[in-house]
Scaffold this active site. Sequence first.
Site, short mmCIF file in Angstrom:
data_model
loop_
_atom_site.label_atom_id
_atom_site.label_comp_id
_atom_site.label_asym_id
_atom_site.label_seq_id
_atom_site.Cartn_x
_atom_site.Cartn_y
_atom_site.Cartn_z
N HIS A 198 -0.63 0.52 21.22
CA HIS A 198 -0.23 -0.89 21.15
C HIS A 198 -1.36 -1.73 21.74
CE1 HIS A 198 2.05 -4.41 20.77
NE2 HIS A 198 3.21 -4.02 21.28
N TYR A 255 -0.19 -7.05 25.79
CA TYR A 255 -0.06 -5.90 26.67
C TYR A 255 -1.46 -5.41 27.07
CZ TYR A 255 4.79 -6.36 25.37
OH TYR A 255 6.04 -6.88 25.17
N ARG A 265 -2.38 -0.95 16.85
CA ARG A 265 -1.81 -2.22 16.41
C ARG A 265 -2.55 -3.37 17.10
NH1 ARG A 265 4.36 -4.79 16.50
NH2 ARG A 265 4.36 -5.25 14.28
N GLY A 284 10.13 -5.30 10.40
CA GLY A 284 10.74 -5.12 11.70
C GLY A 284 12.22 -5.40 11.68
N ARG A 285 12.59 -6.67 11.85
CA ARG A 285 14.00 -7.03 12.00
C ARG A 285 14.86 -6.57 10.83
NH1 ARG A 285 12.29 -13.05 13.54
NH2 ARG A 285 10.40 -12.26 12.56
#
Length: 369
Positions: free
Chosen positions: A175, A180, A227, A315-316
């Site tokens: 990630h 992050y 990603r 995704g969702r």
Amino acid sequence: MTSLLSPFQLAGLTLPNRVVMAPMTRVRATADGLATSRMAAYYAQRATAGLIITEGVQPSAVGQSNPGTPGLHNDEQVDSWRQVTDAVHVNGGRIFAQLMHGGRVSHPDTTGLQPVGPSAVAGEGDVFTPTGPQPMPVPRALTTAEVVEQAASYAEAGRRAVDAGFDGVDGVELHGANGYLISQFLSDTANLRTDRYGGSITNRIRFAVESVAGTVDAIGAARTGIRLSPGANFWGATDGETKELYTALLTELATLEPAYIHVEATAEDALLRELRRVWPGALIMNPSLPTGSKPTNREDADRWLGLGAELISFGRAFISNPDLVERLRAELPIEPLDMAALYQGGNDGYLTYNAYQYPSEAASVPVAA
């Protein structure tokens, strides 16, 4: 034009379609970071995806961002993941684990540890903790030697992922997006270092490159992806000189030949299309912003396939439609997402979404008087 439902060869892995399940935090792991039978059922339900990428998995204790997320940094966690990988494989699926080190996007109430980051600069906004959202504290700046250790934590978690059944045809995604730890090192606001990991573009991309290189050495290039969210501003981590930064990063990553890069649509189209031209390998494109109101749809997918992406991540839509591939194939309605149930735990909003129910033929036949 390339079809969303056509097969694709990804680093020797045969995908039956180009629909990727994007990584999404669901906070259904145990307090000590173990994967559960509930998680195994959830991922198995979605095994018709060309590729599943799991929710973010912390590669170390200090790397945990949110409570209720799974880990891959001890033997017990490795053992717990086998039920997930086995369930997906039995259902004919393919699965990569996303390795997510939160860096400064964390809190001592969650981990018992002071968060770490490239510099002693707090992230903007609140982070989830066991007692509710709290402001992010100032992280402890990593020493140069510790930066090397944190980069190596991705490789070690990659080895554990292979032990957990993300083996053979499966792998891991680092990630490097959404503010992050890898994204923090890329940033010119979160990273104020003056050593070889900060300052110039060459130095700011070094942590990302070394993290990928170590993972490639540990488990192989075909099992490694990353990603990215170029131009984004998550938790106050901005990346100045976005075009130059990501051009340099992709140029370096290309020499390592990872399986893919996974890019979010966080920059203008023109820049994203230029980065597509720079990158020689497979591209997974996520056309939807993580914080946006519009989830990825078939029109978005077809557009990006036409612009050169090989795979499209949803995704969702995958949360509320475990049979999303079939719904896309048959042009069936897409079930809306219940936002209130996203992070509440339990089965509601997790295992309670069903496959599309075709109307019964018998129901349409008139009954004789």
